[in-house]
Design an enzyme around this catalytic site. Structure first.
Site, PDB file in Angstrom:
ATOM      1  N   LYS A  55      66.123 -43.113 -85.125  1.00 30.96           N
ATOM      2  CA  LYS A  55      64.930 -42.507 -84.516  1.00 30.96           C
ATOM      3  C   LYS A  55      65.091 -42.610 -83.000  1.00 30.96           C
ATOM      4  O   LYS A  55      65.607 -43.606 -82.483  1.00 30.96           O
ATOM      5  CB  LYS A  55      63.695 -43.277 -84.982  1.00 30.96           C
ATOM      6  CG  LYS A  55      62.370 -42.723 -84.462  1.00 30.96           C
ATOM      7  CD  LYS A  55      61.212 -43.490 -85.076  1.00 30.96           C
ATOM      8  CE  LYS A  55      59.860 -42.995 -84.617  1.00 30.96           C
ATOM      9  NZ  LYS A  55      58.752 -43.742 -85.249  1.00 30.96           N
TER      10      LYS A  55
ATOM     11  N   SER B 194      55.434 -40.831 -87.608  1.00 27.98           N
ATOM     12  CA  SER B 194      56.163 -40.256 -86.500  1.00 27.98           C
ATOM     13  C   SER B 194      57.675 -40.176 -86.731  1.00 27.98           C
ATOM     14  O   SER B 194      58.363 -39.459 -86.023  1.00 27.98           O
ATOM     15  CB  SER B 194      55.892 -41.067 -85.229  1.00 27.98           C
ATOM     16  OG  SER B 194      56.375 -42.387 -85.384  1.00 27.98           O
TER      17      SER B 194
ATOM     18  N   SER C 285      54.450 -44.953 -89.852  1.00 33.09           N
ATOM     19  CA  SER C 285      55.455 -43.970 -89.420  1.00 33.09           C
ATOM     20  C   SER C 285      56.772 -43.978 -90.167  1.00 33.09           C
ATOM     21  O   SER C 285      57.573 -43.069 -89.990  1.00 33.09           O
ATOM     22  CB  SER C 285      55.752 -44.149 -87.942  1.00 33.09           C
ATOM     23  OG  SER C 285      54.786 -43.450 -87.218  1.00 33.09           O
TER      24      SER C 285
END
Ligand code: GLN
Length: 474
Positions: free
Chosen positions: A76, A151, A175
């Site tokens: 990420k 996210s 997330s």
């Protein structure tokens, strides 16, 4: 193209010479290009991935490879990897290069994993749909009209679309687990302190945890045991012993599981999600586990508590992006104050600004007691009440999310509606306990649904053991 099934199978194929790390990387790089429309990757680290692949191929030949040899990992875009760009999907960090690697990255590399690139996410990990990225939406590979969740949307989409074997995401309020649920993957948020946050770009430091997103609980167990453990560079990391989670999966244990009445009967819960959870409860009962309905009358306080406290922490954490030390600096400043103001106004997106303002408000002199202190007190109550359930039960079971992946734009006009997406996932980070989302069935709309299990502090081994027994309904 090599068809990845599990880390175990991959490693036996690498050992037998059926495939090489170099080939894996080359194939995945070309696959990422083919599926460019998904927008899961912000950047492919082709060169460094190939260099690492060749090194690992040699190690495999000499029989000296690590636990994750040849596993191709996506990061990420809020996890630092020395000498590589990292932006938290924000314009404010565009072009910024990491000066050091996150502890999790060092641990992956020490076990011979290969890092293939950085993955799109909501800006500074704030969002539930990946629509808050400064670099465009990520499409859900299972239905490109729908969001992949957020996210860690890119991290989940990349694994679901076979663009990397596993990914690392971060979870502050869901997330990792919500995008896992939206893409039919497995996502775990470890106990707070289990995994070092060194090298993770902070959103809300007392909530943030890094965790893997994978295709199976087996792979999650293996990846997690590599990244967990004490790190002197993060003083909130725990010295708790790290079990070999992957060895604990086979045990056949019978557990006491609480399912929360308020979650199962929540307004707005998709009826098919509800019925799949109820069916899974019956299956667990039939397998000899003891399941009981438990009331947790605090559900409505979870989301407000989460947003008061995380925005407060975010407003403080993000004050470092001032246009002075690093990141975007405005070209239109006339003095110091306008440098701050304009750099931040130009660099941050709408949702990040909203949260900085909200957080500044709840911390401001006149409102601190009414919001921030109150939020902290409610957090303590939620922790205590959650802990009380674990006196009698091994696990808490809920749906991962109220519905399946939704269409782009559906919630973006109404932040409150979007925030309610997090209703089931915020309890674990508020309390600091570990939680996992596993696929539990397919909705009639064709999209996957997720089941969430939460366990007491540092009970990841047990959590993974039960999670590995849950199979999606046919
Ligand atoms: N969706 C939640 C939020 O918008 C969770 C984000 C996260 O876990 N990083 O804050």
């Amino acid at each position: 193209m090599y068809s990845f099934l599990s880390i175990n199978k991959l490693q036996s194929d690498l050992k037998s010479g059926a495939v090489s790390c170099k080939t894996l990387v080359e194939e995945l790089v070309s696959e990422i290009k083919k599926k460019k429309q998904l927008n899961a990757f912000l950047e492919v680290f082709e060169k460094s991935a190939l260099v690492q692949a060749i090194v690992v191929d040699e190690k495999i030949k000499s029989g000296k490879q690590g636990k994750l040899a040849g596993v191709v990992v996506g990061l990420k875009d809020n996890i630092c990897y020395k000498g590589h760009k990292v932006s938290a999907s924000s314009k404010i960090l565009e072009g910024f290069e990491s000066l050091y690697s996150a502890t999790v990255v060092e641990r992956l590399l020490a076990e011979d994993a290969i890092i293939i690139g950085r993955l799109n996410c909501d800006e500074f990990a704030m969002g539930s749909s990946n629509e808050n990225s400064a670099f465009g939406n990520v499409l859900n590979p299972l239905n490109e009209k729908c969001v992949p969740g957020g996210s860690s949307g890119g991290a989940a989409a990349a694994v679901a679309a076979n663009l990397c074997h596993i990914s690392l995401g971060s979870d502050t309020g869901g997330s990792i687990r919500q995008p896992a649920s939206f893409t039919g993957t497995v996502g775990i948020k470890p106990t707070y302190g289990r995994v070092s946050r060194y090298g993770l770009i902070a959103y809300a430091s007392s909530f943030d945890q890094i965790g893997p997103i994978t295709k199976s609980v087996e792979d999650t167990a293996l990846a997690l045991e590599v990244i967990c453990g004490l790190d002197p560079r993060d003083n909130t990391s725990s010295s708790e012993k790290v079990e070999t989670f992957s060895k604990g999966l086979a045990a056949d244990k019978k557990y006491k599981i609480a399912y929360l009445k308020e979650c199962v009967n929540a307004e707005g819960l998709d009826p098919e999600v509800k019925s799949s959870i109820l069916k899974q409860i019956e299956i667990l009962k039939a397998a000899g586990h003891q399941l009981e309905e438990v009331s947790f009358p605090y559900l409505e306080y979870l989301v407000p508590t989460y947003y008061v406290l995380t925005t407060a922490e975010a407003s403080s954490n993000l004050s470092r992006f001032s246009g002075i030390h690093y990141g975007h600096r405005t070209e239109n400043a006339t003095d110091l104050e306008s440098t701050y103001k304009k750099s931040r106004s130009e660099g941050f997106g709408k949702e990040v600004k909203r949260r900085i303002m909200l957080g500044t408000f709840v911390l401001s002199a006149g409102y601190y007691d009414a919001y921030y202190s109150k939020g902290q007190k409610v957090r303590r109550i939620i922790q205590q009440k959650t802990k009380e359930i674990f006196k009698d039960f091994d696990f808490i079971l809920t749906p991962s999310t109220p519905g399946t992946a939704f269409e782009f734009g559906k919630n973006s006009a109404d932040p409150i509606k979007m925030y309610l997406e997090d209703i089931f996932t915020v309890q674990a980070p508020i309390a600091g306990i570990p939680a996992i989302s596993v696929p539990c069935g397919t909705h009639s709309n064709g999209l996957p649904m997720g089941l969430q299990l939460m366990a007491d502090y540092f009970e990841e081994e047990k959590l993974l053991n039960l999670a590995s027994k849950i199979k999606p309904l046919a």
